[in-house]
Design a protein around this motif. Structure first.
Motif, mmCIF file in Angstrom:
data_model
loop_
_atom_site.group_PDB
_atom_site.id
_atom_site.type_symbol
_atom_site.label_atom_id
_atom_site.label_comp_id
_atom_site.label_asym_id
_atom_site.label_seq_id
_atom_site.Cartn_x
_atom_site.Cartn_y
_atom_site.Cartn_z
ATOM 1 N N UNK A 1 0.841 -1.194 0.000
ATOM 2 C CA UNK A 1 0.000 0.000 0.000
ATOM 3 C C UNK A 1 0.875 1.242 0.000
ATOM 4 N N UNK A 2 0.354 2.320 -0.597
ATOM 5 C CA UNK A 2 1.067 3.576 -0.559
ATOM 6 C C UNK A 2 1.832 3.928 -1.815
ATOM 7 N N UNK A 3 1.710 3.121 -2.863
ATOM 8 C CA UNK A 3 2.410 3.451 -4.105
ATOM 9 C C UNK A 3 1.444 3.559 -5.284
ATOM 10 N N UNK A 4 0.269 2.923 -5.202
ATOM 11 C CA UNK A 4 -0.666 2.905 -6.325
ATOM 12 C C UNK A 4 -1.104 4.287 -6.781
ATOM 13 N N UNK A 5 -1.629 5.105 -5.863
ATOM 14 C CA UNK A 5 -2.082 6.439 -6.246
ATOM 15 C C UNK A 5 -0.915 7.354 -6.572
ATOM 16 N N UNK A 6 0.269 7.081 -6.002
ATOM 17 C CA UNK A 6 1.452 7.860 -6.373
ATOM 18 C C UNK A 6 1.825 7.608 -7.826
ATOM 19 N N UNK A 7 1.664 6.372 -8.293
ATOM 20 C CA UNK A 7 1.883 6.047 -9.701
ATOM 21 C C UNK A 7 0.895 6.795 -10.588
ATOM 22 N N UNK A 8 -0.356 6.825 -10.162
ATOM 23 C CA UNK A 8 -1.385 7.546 -10.906
ATOM 24 C C UNK A 8 -1.032 9.029 -10.992
ATOM 25 N N UNK A 9 -0.620 9.610 -9.858
ATOM 26 C CA UNK A 9 -0.265 11.026 -9.815
ATOM 27 C C UNK A 9 0.936 11.321 -10.698
ATOM 28 N N UNK A 10 1.935 10.427 -10.699
ATOM 29 C CA UNK A 10 3.124 10.619 -11.531
ATOM 30 C C UNK A 10 2.751 10.594 -13.013
ATOM 31 N N UNK A 11 1.867 9.676 -13.379
ATOM 32 C CA UNK A 11 1.403 9.597 -14.771
ATOM 33 C C UNK A 11 0.680 10.885 -15.168
ATOM 34 N N UNK A 12 -0.232 11.331 -14.326
ATOM 35 C CA UNK A 12 -1.022 12.520 -14.645
ATOM 36 C C UNK A 12 -0.147 13.767 -14.730
#
Length: 224
Positions: free
Chosen positions: A187-198
């Motif tokens: 946990x703690x990396x999934x939405x960070x990946x999304x944010x990095x992509x965006x």
């Protein structure tokens, strides 16, 4: 456009993620290799075999987690080509369905909605958002994915019946290694990946809570 201070901070974070992923991957490889050797020499019905198997599973989980961290660190170098948004979503939903067959996902897609991004990155970003919705939503509820072409931008929403983002986390929920989930490995990396992509595609993300449903809304510049 990020400020010079934020840009420097982001670059430091990227270098940190790259370095820690490299070093921890080396450690995990050693653990995984030696646990495999031990398992080959132990009787399968022994308690030690079960313990070493758990060590091996933990090492495998770490390797998969570090692969996601590495991907986060490489977001800035992502290639960008015109691609169909709906196609990547359909692939992500199909993959998600194989992994979580008990969770219903319905789609309302828009033909001709295109963005400039890496198709594999987009598929994986959608997989992360779907997994996040799945972990937040109660058993038996449905996840709804919708796409709208809104002139110069494409809007993608993922709606579930979970409780949404905790107010105590606020904007921190998009930062690496920050999570409101308890006891979830990786946990703690999934939405960070999304944010990095965006950030790489000049997109944005927001969270809405209404009528007992939580909606993740992503807006990305459209291409023709």
């Amino acid at each position: 456009m990020p400020s010079p201070t934020n840009a420097a901070s982001n670059e430091t974070l990227v270098r940190f993620a790259r370095r820690i992923s490299h070093d921890l991957n080396n450690f995990s490889t050693v653990v995984r290799t030696y646990s495999e050797l031990l398992l080959s020499e132990l009787p399968p019905d022994s308690s030690t075999y079960a313990d070493v198997s758990e060590i091996q599973r933990a090492a495998e989980s770490m390797v998969q987690y570090l692969a996601r961290v590495t991907r986060f660190a490489r977001a800035g170098a992502m290639r960008r080509v015109p691609m169909d948004v709906s196609s990547g979503i359909a692939e992500a939903v199909e993959q998600f369905g194989r992994e979580q067959p008990s969770r219903e996902v319905s789609m309302s897609l828009a033909a001709g909605a295109s963005i400039a991004a890496d198709p594999l990155w987009w598929r994986d970003v959608m997989a992360e958002v779907l997994l996040n919705a799945h972990e937040a939503a109660p058993s038996g509820s449905r996840i709804v994915v919708a796409v709208q072409a809104l002139g110069e931008r494409v809007e993608v929403t993922v709606t579930d019946e979970g409780n949404g983002v905790s107010s105590s986390l606020g904007d921190q929920v998009m930062e690496p290694f920050v999570s409101g989930k308890q006891g979830v490995r990786g946990a703690g990396i999934g939405l960070a990946l999304v944010a990095a992509f965006l950030e790489a595609v000049s997109g944005s993300i927001s969270f809405d809570r209404e009528d007992g449903r939580t909606t993740v809304r992503m807006e990305i510049p459209a291409v023709r």
